[in-house]
Write an enzyme that holds these catalytic residues in place. Structure first.
Site, PDB file in Angstrom:
ATOM      1  N   GLY A  41       0.800  -1.213   0.000  1.00 24.53           N
ATOM      2  CA  GLY A  41       0.000   0.000   0.000  1.00 24.53           C
ATOM      3  C   GLY A  41       0.832   1.262   0.000  1.00 24.53           C
ATOM      4  CG  ASP A 257       3.551  -2.587  -4.865  1.00 20.99           C
ATOM      5  OD1 ASP A 257       2.588  -3.359  -4.670  1.00 20.99           O
ATOM      6  OD2 ASP A 257       4.635  -2.686  -4.254  1.00 20.99           O
TER       7      ASP A 257
END
Length: 318
Positions: A41, A257
């Site tokens: 994240g 990501d």
């Protein structure tokens, strides 16, 4: 509240180095030392910020490494909410062997998270007012966090009308799929583990991804195929994009990501699925040009964007 909130239960201080050659029982002299804030994240938030999307990163941090991680995020200008824990934030190591271009990644499990700490994390996210448009839950779960952590988030997000994007693996991914998410980004290896099937052919992998959409486990599946590109599956159709041939000599850390962040950025802007996939592949490729865990540079993403060829494989009815 920004339009996107990322949640990283198990962030990391990422250290990347290069060495002439990895050899057992030798003292390996390293160079090109880089330190970056990391964890799924966190990296998604860093990339979204670079792409001009309003984002806030929420993470669990503790100790000296946690303080360094927070400071590095501040240097990049990423809006961050660090929730303090008793344990020490983990440190990961990536070593690039200059003799053959192979990358060795050493990933730590993370600190023990107590029940009151992970529950406080859930409470903090669920109490946000106003709530974000998108919630990105990404990365592994540290020791002590229950396997249904992301599933709990998924059920809450559904009840609040928040779109949950998930990038995880193992039992945490499987249980969240039972609850249902808006977007999931498995690798081929993770999809194999999730389905229990070999998926040796591309059409089998696409069919498995489509099955997730059909049964309501995810509205959108962004399947990463590594060197073979990526596939995007929704109820409206299937799109695929081959990989852009570039060298991975700088390492592959953070490519997934960057892919997810750029894909999501396009979806937030309202781009059609084919264009969203194009952005994702361009950003994932651009990350291979950046050293260590530095992530993709927007100028490289834009340069590669027109090189991504997207093909529609199926119509609206899967």
């Amino acid at each position: 509240m920004p339009s996107v909130l990322t949640l990283t239960p198990n962030p990391a201080l990422d250290l990347s180095v290069r060495t002439a050659q990895v050899q057992a029982a030798h003292k390996l002299r390293c160079h090109s030392v880089l330190r970056h804030p990391g964890g799924g994240g966190i990296n998604v938030a860093r990339m979204l910020h670079r792409l001009g999307i309003e984002v806030q990163a929420h993470c669990l941090t503790g100790g000296v490494a946690g303080g360094q991680l927070a400071a590095l995020l501040a240097q990049e200008g990423v809006r961050t909410r660090c929730q303090a824990i008793a344990g020490e934030t983990r440190e990961n190591l990536a070593v690039l062997d200059d003799s053959n271009g192979q990358e060795f990644r050493f990933v730590m499990p993370g600190p023990q998270i107590e029940a009151q700490e992970w529950q406080a994390c859930l409470d903090a996210v669920q109490s946000l007012d106003p709530a974000p448009q998108w919630l990105v839950a990404s990365g592994s779960l540290p020791p002590g966090v229950p396997d249904d952590f992301y599933a709990r988030l998924a059920r809450w997000a559904q009840g609040c009308g928040i779109a949950l994007a998930l990038d995880s693996s193992g039992p945490a991914l499987a249980q969240a799929m039972e609850a249902g998410v808006a977007l999931v980004k498995p690798s081929l290896r993770e999809l194999r583990a999730l389905t229990g099937a070999a998926l040796s052919e591309r059409h089998e992998a696409i069919a498995a991804a489509a099955a997730l959409v059909q049964r309501g486990a995810a509205q959108t599946v962004a399947l990463s195929l590594g060197g073979e590109g990526a596939v995007l599956v929704t109820a409206r159709g299937v799109w695929q994009a081959p990989a852009i041939p570039v060298s991975a000599a700088q390492g592959t850390t953070g490519a997934g990501d960057c892919f997810l962040a750029a894909l999501l950025a396009a979806m937030v802007r309202g781009d059609p699925p084919a264009q969203a996939l194009r952005w994702g592949v361009a950003a994932g490729t651009a990350s291979l040009l950046a050293p260590g865990t530095a992530l993709a540079e927007p100028r490289q993403v834009l340069r590669l964007l027109d090189q991504v060829q997207v093909t529609a494989l199926a119509g609206p009815a899967l």
